[in-house]
Motif scaffolding. Structure first.
Motif, PDB file in Angstrom:
ATOM      1  N   PHE A 173       0.855  -1.190   0.000  1.00  0.00           N
ATOM      2  CA  PHE A 173       0.000   0.000   0.000  1.00  0.00           C
ATOM      3  C   PHE A 173       0.893   1.242   0.000  1.00  0.00           C
ATOM      4  O   PHE A 173       0.992   1.963   0.994  1.00  0.00           O
ATOM      5  CB  PHE A 173      -0.918   0.024   1.211  1.00  0.00           C
ATOM      6  N   ASP A 174       1.546   1.491  -1.126  1.00  0.00           N
ATOM      7  CA  ASP A 174       2.532   2.575  -1.182  1.00  0.00           C
ATOM      8  C   ASP A 174       1.910   3.948  -0.949  1.00  0.00           C
ATOM      9  O   ASP A 174       2.589   4.876  -0.497  1.00  0.00           O
ATOM     10  CB  ASP A 174       3.235   2.569  -2.542  1.00  0.00           C
ATOM     11  N   GLU A 175       0.626   4.090  -1.252  1.00  0.00           N
ATOM     12  CA  GLU A 175      -0.019   5.399  -1.107  1.00  0.00           C
ATOM     13  C   GLU A 175      -0.129   5.827   0.355  1.00  0.00           C
ATOM     14  O   GLU A 175      -0.371   6.995   0.652  1.00  0.00           O
ATOM     15  CB  GLU A 175      -1.415   5.387  -1.745  1.00  0.00           C
ATOM     16  N   PHE A 176       0.067   4.892   1.289  1.00  0.00           N
ATOM     17  CA  PHE A 176      -0.024   5.225   2.705  1.00  0.00           C
ATOM     18  C   PHE A 176       1.311   5.659   3.297  1.00  0.00           C
ATOM     19  O   PHE A 176       1.362   6.087   4.452  1.00  0.00           O
ATOM     20  CB  PHE A 176      -0.558   4.028   3.498  1.00  0.00           C
ATOM     21  N   ASN A 177       2.385   5.550   2.538  1.00  0.00           N
ATOM     22  CA  ASN A 177       3.707   5.896   3.067  1.00  0.00           C
ATOM     23  C   ASN A 177       3.781   7.348   3.521  1.00  0.00           C
ATOM     24  O   ASN A 177       4.267   7.657   4.617  1.00  0.00           O
ATOM     25  CB  ASN A 177       4.790   5.625   2.012  1.00  0.00           C
ATOM     26  N   ASP A 178       3.324   8.274   2.664  1.00  0.00           N
ATOM     27  CA  ASP A 178       3.362   9.695   3.006  1.00  0.00           C
ATOM     28  C   ASP A 178       2.490  10.006   4.214  1.00  0.00           C
ATOM     29  O   ASP A 178       2.851  10.848   5.057  1.00  0.00           O
ATOM     30  CB  ASP A 178       2.922  10.547   1.813  1.00  0.00           C
ATOM     31  N   ILE A 179       1.345   9.347   4.307  1.00  0.00           N
ATOM     32  CA  ILE A 179       0.452   9.559   5.448  1.00  0.00           C
ATOM     33  C   ILE A 179       1.134   9.138   6.749  1.00  0.00           C
ATOM     34  O   ILE A 179       1.073   9.850   7.759  1.00  0.00           O
ATOM     35  CB  ILE A 179      -0.860   8.775   5.263  1.00  0.00           C
ATOM     36  N   MET A 180       1.810   8.001   6.719  1.00  0.00           N
ATOM     37  CA  MET A 180       2.482   7.510   7.925  1.00  0.00           C
ATOM     38  C   MET A 180       3.652   8.409   8.314  1.00  0.00           C
ATOM     39  O   MET A 180       3.918   8.629   9.497  1.00  0.00           O
ATOM     40  CB  MET A 180       2.943   6.077   7.687  1.00  0.00           C
ATOM     41  N   ILE A 181       4.358   8.941   7.315  1.00  0.00           N
ATOM     42  CA  ILE A 181       5.449   9.878   7.605  1.00  0.00           C
ATOM     43  C   ILE A 181       4.900  11.139   8.268  1.00  0.00           C
ATOM     44  O   ILE A 181       5.471  11.652   9.239  1.00  0.00           O
ATOM     45  CB  ILE A 181       6.213  10.226   6.315  1.00  0.00           C
ATOM     46  N   ASP A 182       3.779  11.644   7.767  1.00  0.00           N
ATOM     47  CA  ASP A 182       3.150  12.834   8.354  1.00  0.00           C
ATOM     48  C   ASP A 182       2.707  12.570   9.789  1.00  0.00           C
ATOM     49  O   ASP A 182       2.873  13.427  10.674  1.00  0.00           O
ATOM     50  CB  ASP A 182       1.945  13.265   7.515  1.00  0.00           C
ATOM     51  N   ILE A 183       2.132  11.405  10.029  1.00  0.00           N
ATOM     52  CA  ILE A 183       1.692  11.049  11.386  1.00  0.00           C
ATOM     53  C   ILE A 183       2.887  11.009  12.334  1.00  0.00           C
ATOM     54  O   ILE A 183       2.827  11.521  13.458  1.00  0.00           O
ATOM     55  CB  ILE A 183       0.957   9.697  11.386  1.00  0.00           C
ATOM     56  N   ASN A 184       3.989  10.441  11.868  1.00  0.00           N
ATOM     57  CA  ASN A 184       5.180  10.363  12.702  1.00  0.00           C
ATOM     58  C   ASN A 184       5.731  11.748  13.025  1.00  0.00           C
ATOM     59  O   ASN A 184       6.189  12.007  14.150  1.00  0.00           O
ATOM     60  CB  ASN A 184       6.254   9.526  12.005  1.00  0.00           C
ATOM     61  N   ILE A 185       5.695  12.662  12.057  1.00  0.00           N
ATOM     62  CA  ILE A 185       6.158  14.031  12.291  1.00  0.00           C
ATOM     63  C   ILE A 185       5.272  14.720  13.335  1.00  0.00           C
ATOM     64  O   ILE A 185       5.765  15.400  14.241  1.00  0.00           O
ATOM     65  CB  ILE A 185       6.163  14.829  10.971  1.00  0.00           C
ATOM     66  N   ILE A 186       3.958  14.538  13.229  1.00  0.00           N
ATOM     67  CA  ILE A 186       3.026  15.128  14.202  1.00  0.00           C
ATOM     68  C   ILE A 186       3.282  14.565  15.594  1.00  0.00           C
ATOM     69  O   ILE A 186       3.285  15.311  16.590  1.00  0.00           O
ATOM     70  CB  ILE A 186       1.567  14.868  13.770  1.00  0.00           C
ATOM     71  N   LEU A 187       3.524  13.270  15.687  1.00  0.00           N
ATOM     72  CA  LEU A 187       3.812  12.637  16.975  1.00  0.00           C
ATOM     73  C   LEU A 187       5.081  13.213  17.596  1.00  0.00           C
ATOM     74  O   LEU A 187       5.158  13.409  18.812  1.00  0.00           O
ATOM     75  CB  LEU A 187       3.952  11.130  16.796  1.00  0.00           C
ATOM     76  N   GLN A 188       6.061  13.511  16.753  1.00  0.00           N
ATOM     77  CA  GLN A 188       7.304  14.086  17.268  1.00  0.00           C
ATOM     78  C   GLN A 188       7.087  15.511  17.777  1.00  0.00           C
ATOM     79  O   GLN A 188       7.684  15.912  18.792  1.00  0.00           O
ATOM     80  CB  GLN A 188       8.379  14.060  16.186  1.00  0.00           C
ATOM     81  N   TYR A 189       6.233  16.272  17.105  1.00  0.00           N
ATOM     82  CA  TYR A 189       5.912  17.616  17.605  1.00  0.00           C
ATOM     83  C   TYR A 189       5.251  17.537  18.993  1.00  0.00           C
ATOM     84  O   TYR A 189       5.551  18.342  19.885  1.00  0.00           O
ATOM     85  CB  TYR A 189       4.986  18.341  16.639  1.00  0.00           C
TER      86      TYR A 189
END
Length: 207
Positions: A173-189
């Motif tokens: 499900f390659d289309e979810f890669n960017d979504i997961m990266i964004d979620i990880n960035i938000i979690l780090q904030y």
């Protein structure tokens, strides 16, 4: 996809704030400061590995997980109280790195693969230590309370994200890669917000 350069800027500001009081505070403060500075350096190098050397950042991720496990284990060894808790920290601090190094020694190709077992083995003990620290201080004053909450929150959620990432890779499900990266960035904030607040409490308490 969210721009990670603002995350690096936020992390750099956090590191500078903690470095200001590096020599004025105790050992736990120093260890935590080394942790956030080390994570910033590793994250920055990891994000540029492909551009610089045409190497996928999964290679450096192994060092990140081991560094995080070792430095935070030492951090929690300074906060935990009971003898049984400390023994469990020290035993795992010796056994787990030896186990991981032996795997890479006998199979160097693992350096180039995402290893879910490694993520689980290096994250779960830290989640347990964090929970122990919360339990030890129920109803009382907790040292580095917000630091601990931030670490517990991020370790738990990021481990879950990596589990999902493995599923995404398997199912392609390659289309979810960017979504997961964004979620990880938000979690780090969110994690950084706890760390900033902890610094504020330390600084103004001393004042």
């Amino acid at each position: 996809m969210l721009d990670s350069k603002y995350l690096y800027f936020t992390s750099a500001v956090l590191c500078l704030l903690y470095l200001v009081g590096f020599f004025k505070n105790g050992k736990a403060y120093k260890i935590f400061t080394i942790y956030i500075v080390g994570v910033l350096i590793i994250d920055y190098i990891s994000s540029n590995l492909w551009k610089w050397f045409r190497i996928y950042n999964v290679f450096l991720h192994h060092f990140y997980e081991l560094f995080q496990f070792v430095i935070l284990s030492y951090f929690y060894s300074l906060l935990l109280k009971t003898k049984a808790q400390l023994i469990s920290v020290y035993v795992l601090l010796i056994v787990l790195p030896i186990f991981l190094f032996s795997r890479y020694l006998f199979n160097p190709n693992l350096f180039l693969e995402f290893n879910l077992l490694e993520t689980y083995l290096t994250s779960m003990p830290l989640i347990i230590y964090s929970t122990m620290h919360l339990y030890n201080n129920l109803g009382g004053k907790s040292e580095y309370y917000f630091t601990n909450i931030g670490l517990l929150f991020y370790l738990f959620t990021s481990t879950f994200i990596f589990l999902i990432y493995k599923l995404v890779v398997i199912l392609e499900f390659d289309e979810f890669n960017d979504i997961m990266i964004d979620i990880n960035i938000i979690l780090q904030y969110i994690k950084f917000a706890f760390f900033f607040y902890q610094w504020k409490l330390i600084y103004f308490n001393k004042k």
